[in-house]
Write an enzyme that holds these catalytic residues in place. Structure first.
Site, PDB file in Angstrom:
ATOM      1  N   ARG A   1     -14.746  95.229 -99.443  1.00 45.76           N
ATOM      2  CA  ARG A   1     -15.789  94.282-100.391  1.00 45.76           C
ATOM      3  C   ARG A   1     -15.463  92.868-100.523  1.00 45.76           C
ATOM      4  O   ARG A   1     -16.348  92.371-100.365  1.00 45.76           O
ATOM      5  CB  ARG A   1     -16.201  95.048-101.636  1.00 45.76           C
ATOM      6  CG  ARG A   1     -17.177  94.536-102.402  1.00 45.76           C
ATOM      7  CD  ARG A   1     -18.680  94.846-101.841  1.00 45.76           C
ATOM      8  NE  ARG A   1     -19.161  93.587-101.106  1.00 45.76           N
ATOM      9  CZ  ARG A   1     -20.124  93.878-100.024  1.00 45.76           C
ATOM     10  NH1 ARG A   1     -20.513  95.314 -99.642  1.00 45.76           N
ATOM     11  NH2 ARG A   1     -20.185  92.940 -99.138  1.00 45.76           N
TER      12      ARG A   1
ATOM     13  N   LYS B   1     -22.747  71.073-106.511  1.00 49.21           N
ATOM     14  CA  LYS B   1     -23.465  72.382-106.996  1.00 49.21           C
ATOM     15  C   LYS B   1     -22.959  73.365-106.224  1.00 49.21           C
ATOM     16  O   LYS B   1     -23.748  74.139-105.444  1.00 49.21           O
ATOM     17  CB  LYS B   1     -24.984  71.980-106.763  1.00 49.21           C
ATOM     18  CG  LYS B   1     -25.515  70.868-107.718  1.00 49.21           C
ATOM     19  CD  LYS B   1     -26.983  70.375-107.367  1.00 49.21           C
ATOM     20  CE  LYS B   1     -27.238  69.227-108.057  1.00 49.21           C
ATOM     21  NZ  LYS B   1     -28.728  68.657-108.058  1.00 49.21           N
TER      22      LYS B   1
ATOM     23  N   LYS C   1     -23.833  56.959-112.583  1.00 54.99           N
ATOM     24  CA  LYS C   1     -25.132  57.528-112.765  1.00 54.99           C
ATOM     25  C   LYS C   1     -25.658  56.821-113.881  1.00 54.99           C
ATOM     26  O   LYS C   1     -25.096  56.088-114.630  1.00 54.99           O
ATOM     27  CB  LYS C   1     -25.143  59.043-112.813  1.00 54.99           C
ATOM     28  CG  LYS C   1     -24.371  59.851-111.415  1.00 54.99           C
ATOM     29  CD  LYS C   1     -24.364  61.168-111.581  1.00 54.99           C
ATOM     30  CE  LYS C   1     -25.974  61.591-111.097  1.00 54.99           C
ATOM     31  NZ  LYS C   1     -25.885  63.236-110.945  1.00 54.99           N
TER      32      LYS C   1
ATOM     33  N   GLU D   1     -25.884  55.296-108.602  1.00 51.23           N
ATOM     34  CA  GLU D   1     -27.188  56.056-108.310  1.00 51.23           C
ATOM     35  C   GLU D   1     -28.203  55.029-108.772  1.00 51.23           C
ATOM     36  O   GLU D   1     -28.262  54.326-110.016  1.00 51.23           O
ATOM     37  CB  GLU D   1     -27.081  57.144-109.196  1.00 51.23           C
ATOM     38  CG  GLU D   1     -28.407  58.044-109.013  1.00 51.23           C
ATOM     39  CD  GLU D   1     -28.425  59.434-110.185  1.00 51.23           C
ATOM     40  OE1 GLU D   1     -28.256  60.333-109.343  1.00 51.23           O
ATOM     41  OE2 GLU D   1     -28.716  59.172-111.039  1.00 51.23           O
TER      42      GLU D   1
ATOM     43  N   ASP E   1     -32.205  57.827-106.036  1.00 54.47           N
ATOM     44  CA  ASP E   1     -32.402  59.086-106.736  1.00 54.47           C
ATOM     45  C   ASP E   1     -33.960  59.112-107.041  1.00 54.47           C
ATOM     46  O   ASP E   1     -34.644  58.536-107.544  1.00 54.47           O
ATOM     47  CB  ASP E   1     -31.725  58.943-108.341  1.00 54.47           C
ATOM     48  CG  ASP E   1     -32.018  60.217-109.022  1.00 54.47           C
ATOM     49  OD1 ASP E   1     -31.715  61.308-108.334  1.00 54.47           O
ATOM     50  OD2 ASP E   1     -32.298  60.115-110.045  1.00 54.47           O
TER      51      ASP E   1
END
Length: 285
Positions: free
Chosen positions: A105, A140, A172, A201, A222
Site C-alpha cells: 500500500r 502548493k 508579494k 509579484e 499576478d
C-alpha cells in the site's frame, strides 16, 4: 514504452525519511493481516498501470519493498518519465510474501501520487508546445512530500520554482505593504539576502514599471488579463523574465504562453492531482 532513466531522484536519505513516515502511519507496531501467510512463503507479483500515465516515483516504490526485504527482486519495464498506455505491465517483483503484502500500500501510494503529478505536468507542458514558456510548479504541495512532488514535476517535463521560503525571495502584496513600497521591499531583500534570486509579484502595469526600476531578477504577473500580459511583454522587452500566475488551467495556458512570457506557474500540478490507478497482483510460488 520505457527508456533509460534520465531523472535523478532525490538523495536516498530523503527518500528513506519519506518511507519511514509512511510506514509509521500504516504499519504501527506490525502488519496483523500479513501473519496469515506462511512465514517462509515466497511470492511474485505483477504491477499494472490501468491509466495512460507518465511514470514517476519508482525510487520510492523500490525503497518501500527493500525496507522490509532487502533481497526483493524488482524488474521495471518503464522508468521515471516514461509514458505508458492503460493496461501496461510496468513492473514485476519477487520476494518474501509477507514483505510484499505489507509494503504494497505504501509503495503504491507513492507511485500513484507521483505518477499523477508527472502526468498532469506533461499535459500542461504539451499545452505550451511551440512557445518559449516553461511550466513551473509552486509551493502548493502535499505537506511532507514537496521534494517528491517537485521531482515528479521534472519527470513530466516541467521545471521547479523555489523549493521553499529559504532558497529564493518572492515579494508579494503583503510584503510590499509592510515595507512601504516595491523599491523599499527590494532594497531590504537585497541587503539581507544578496545571493538569493529575487522576484516581485505585481498586479498592474504601474507596479511592473516599479519592479523593473528596482532591478529585480524576475517579475510575476499576478492575475493579469491576456491583453495586459501582452502589454507587459512589450514594455519589459526582455529586460527581466516574466512569470504568469493565476487563472491558469489547460484552457488558458496556451494563450498565456503565446503572449511571450517566460514562465507560467501552475499550482494544479501538485494540488489538483488524481491518483493514477495501479494494480499489484500477487501469486505464491
Amino acid at each position: 514504452m520505457s527508456h533509460v532513466p534520465s531523472f535523478a531522484p532525490p538523495d536516498a536519505a530523503q527518500i528513506a525519511v519519506d518511507i519511514e513516515r509512511a510506514f509509521a502511519e500504516d504499519l504501527g507496531d506490525g502488519d496483523a493481516t500479513a501473519g496469515l501467510l506462511p512465514i517462509d512463503a515466497h511470492a511474485h507479483a505483477e504491477l499494472t498501470c490501468r491509466d495512460a500515465a507518465v511514470i514517476a516515483g519508482t525510487a520510492w516504490f523500490d525503497a518501500c519493498f527493500r525496507r522490509l526485504d532487502p533481497a526483493v527482486q524488482i524488474d521495471w519495464r518503464a522508468y521515471d518519465g516514461a509514458r505508458v498506455d492503460a493496461g501496461t505491465v510496468i513492473c514485476r517483483l519477487s520476494g518474501h510474501a509477507r514483505s510484499l503484502v505489507t509494503a504494497e500500500r505504501s509503495a503504491l501510494n507513492f507511485l500513484q501520487l507521483l505518477s499523477a503529478t508527472a502526468t498532469v505536468t506533461a499535459e500542461y507542458v504539451a499545452a505550451v508546445a511551440g512557445t518559449a514558456a516553461r511550466v513551473l510548479d509552486t509551493r502548493k504541495t502535499i505537506p511532507g512530500l514537496r521534494v517528491a512532488q517537485k521531482y515528479a514535476v521534472r519527470c513530466g517535463g516541467g521545471h521547479n520554482q523555489r523549493m521553499g521560503l529559504y532558497d529564493a525571495i518572492l515579494i508579494k502584496e503583503n510584503h510590499i505593504i509592510a515595507a512601504g513600497s516595491i523599491a523599499a521591499a527590494v532594497q531590504a531583500a537585497r541587503r539581507l539576502h544578496p545571493n538569493l534570486m529575487l522576484e516581485v509579484e505585481v498586479e498592474n502595469l504601474d507596479e511592473l514599471a516599479q519592479a523593473l526600476a528596482a532591478g529585480v531578477d524576475r517579475i510575476m504577473l499576478d492575475n493579469f488579463e491576456l491583453a495586459q500580459m501582452t502589454q507587459a511583454v512589450q514594455y519589459t522587452a526582455g529586460r527581466v523574465p516574466l512569470e504568469v500566475s493565476g487563472n491558469v488551467d489547460l484552457r488558458t495556458i496556451g494563450e498565456f504562453a503565446r503572449t511571450g512570457v517566460d514562465f507560467i506557474s501552475v499550482g494544479a500540478l501538485t494540488k489538483h492531482v488524481r491518483a493514477i490507478d495501479l494494480s499489484l497482483r500477487l501469486k505464491l510460488d
